[in-house]
Design a protein around this motif. Structure first.
Motif, PDB file in Angstrom:
ATOM      1  N   THR A  55       0.835  -1.206   0.000  1.00  0.00           N
ATOM      2  CA  THR A  55       0.000   0.000   0.000  1.00  0.00           C
ATOM      3  C   THR A  55       0.864   1.248   0.000  1.00  0.00           C
ATOM      4  O   THR A  55       0.584   2.223  -0.712  1.00  0.00           O
ATOM      5  N   ALA A  59       1.148   4.220  -2.896  1.00  0.00           N
ATOM      6  CA  ALA A  59       0.925   5.627  -2.548  1.00  0.00           C
ATOM      7  C   ALA A  59       2.058   6.510  -3.071  1.00  0.00           C
ATOM      8  O   ALA A  59       1.820   7.612  -3.585  1.00  0.00           O
ATOM      9  N   ARG A  62       1.713   6.812  -6.799  1.00  0.00           N
ATOM     10  CA  ARG A  62       0.604   7.722  -7.104  1.00  0.00           C
ATOM     11  C   ARG A  62       0.999   9.170  -6.890  1.00  0.00           C
ATOM     12  O   ARG A  62       0.576  10.062  -7.641  1.00  0.00           O
ATOM     13  N   MET A  74      -5.729   5.115  -7.329  1.00  0.00           N
ATOM     14  CA  MET A  74      -5.150   3.999  -6.586  1.00  0.00           C
ATOM     15  C   MET A  74      -5.788   2.681  -7.042  1.00  0.00           C
ATOM     16  O   MET A  74      -5.127   1.641  -7.110  1.00  0.00           O
ATOM     17  N   THR A  78      -3.774  -0.563  -8.472  1.00  0.00           N
ATOM     18  CA  THR A  78      -3.944  -1.894  -7.894  1.00  0.00           C
ATOM     19  C   THR A  78      -4.350  -2.898  -8.970  1.00  0.00           C
ATOM     20  O   THR A  78      -3.811  -4.012  -9.041  1.00  0.00           O
TER      21      THR A  78
END
Length: 388
Positions: A55, A59, A62, A74, A78
């Motif tokens: 995760t 981030a 992104r 996001m 994924t």
């Protein structure tokens, strides 16, 4: 939904609802280690750490990656990572976003227009075309064995069959552009109009005054249609089933169709998965226990059709005539996720009654027909010599 699609992954673009019936759809709880032992607690801690790291990495991508498109979320990131991983590990597995899966499910709950085309995905990722007789695709000139490259300009490389279904859906009268590649590598585009025409998976034709059953795909109605066709079959005449260019279809439809010819208790197919072996056998008595049966096969005969052939041949109920089949011997499941998406996962290998795992190898015919002899006369002459 309780059935399972096998083979390279087939879709019938004529009525997409028929395709949806071919997958085993499941909603599974997220598997988390139970507490109570140091090992389970350690596994849980390690899993949580890995998810946290994943995760965090997404981030940062992104927020800072210069190659990221401004519109990518996001959820997009994924989906991209899951799709890339699954495509790398297995050509038949995929991740469907909630939007893709919603369109795929719509194909199972409504009747949508299509183009009369069956497709199968090979282990190398190629998607092979099987135009249905007299359908829009066949009339437009799509040839059996051609590779499908794109739909309306969107490449299908790396996409699972359900993802292709989502792209292919449309309304009656609308057009779709197929990009194809033939055996010699020549590429072309064809524009085909979607229609609501019905194309029977089981039909009959006559060659030199002999009745022959043509089976283009295995659907939930196949057993009933076969049973009806065989009900007035002369006991003095052999049953010839033409499975050439049959891209497969529904797993349980192939099992049910095989039962029409096998004795109660005779094995049909087994599925070898990580949890063990599940076997399927005939639960009824055959409707035609004495008639001779001949099955025609070629290199485009795949998946569910291979189940049917192996069951009859390896139980001594039929002889196969033709060439080595495609060799698609895996099963895919659709696993629904809580956020509305889905995983398409290869969950098992198919094993014939004699213990043969034929994925990637195919099934050799009992009586070969030489390579390049695609004309029906060659198959008929070989069969006639066996009958006489």
């Amino acid at each position: 939904m309780t059935s399972a699609r096998v083979g390279r992954g087939t879709i019938i673009l004529m009525l997409l609802a028929a395709f949806f019936a071919g997958y085993l759809v499941r909603t599974l709880p997220l598997l988390t280690p139970r507490e109570g032992t140091p090992q389970r607690e350690a596994d849980s801690t390690s899993s949580n750490s890995a998810i946290s790291q994943y995760t965090e990495a997404l981030a940062h991508i992104r927020q800072s990656a210069v190659f990221l498109r401004p519109t990518e979320s996001m959820e997009d990131l994924t989906a991209s990572t899951l799709k890339a991983y699954l495509a790398q590990e297995d050509p038949y597995s995929d991740f469907l976003t909630s939007g893709e899966y919603m369109r795929f499910k719509a194909a199972g709950s409504q009747i949508h227009a299509g183009i009369g085309l069956d497709i199968e995905k090979q282990r190398n990722g190629d998607v092979i075309c099987y135009p249905l007789p007299e359908g829009p695709a066949a009339r437009a000139g799509v040839q059996p064995g051609e590779r499908l490259l794109a739909l309306d300009g969107i490449s299908i490389t790396g996409k699972s069959i359900p993802a292709v279904v989502a792209l292919a859906m449309g309304q009656p009268g609308t057009h779709i552009i197929l990009e194809l590649e033939d055996h010699s590598g020549i590429r072309r585009q064809l524009t085909i109009t979607r229609s609501l025409n019905s194309f029977p998976a089981v039909s009959e034709y006559t060659h030199r005054s002999i009745r022959i059953i043509k089976l283009t795909s295995f659907t939930p109605a196949t057993r009933k249609d076969l049973e009806y066709m065989l009900s007035d079959w002369s006991k003095a005449h052999p049953v010839i089933v033409d499975l050439r260019n049959c891209g497969g279809g529904d797993f349980h439809a192939a099992v049910d169709a095989a039962m029409l010819f096998l004795k109660q208790g005779e094995p049909i197919i087994s599925v070898k998965s990580r949890s063990g072996m599940q076997s399927y056998s005939s639960t009824i008595e055959p409707i035609s226990p004495t008639q001779r049966v001949f099955l025609w096969q070629d290199e485009l005969t795949a998946s569910a059709a291979e189940i049917f052939i192996a069951a009859l041949v390896e139980n001594g109920r039929a002889a196969s005539v033709g060439r080595i089949t495609a060799g698609k011997g895996t099963r895919q499941d659709v696993i629904e996720l809580k956020n509305g998406g889905a995983l398409i996962l290869t969950t098992g290998y198919l094993v014939t009654p004699r213990g043969v795992q034929f994925d990637g190898r195919g099934l050799a015919p009992t009586y070969p027909v030489k390579q390049g002899s695609a004309n029906t006369d060659y198959f008929f002459d070989k069969t006639a010599s066996l009958i006489n």
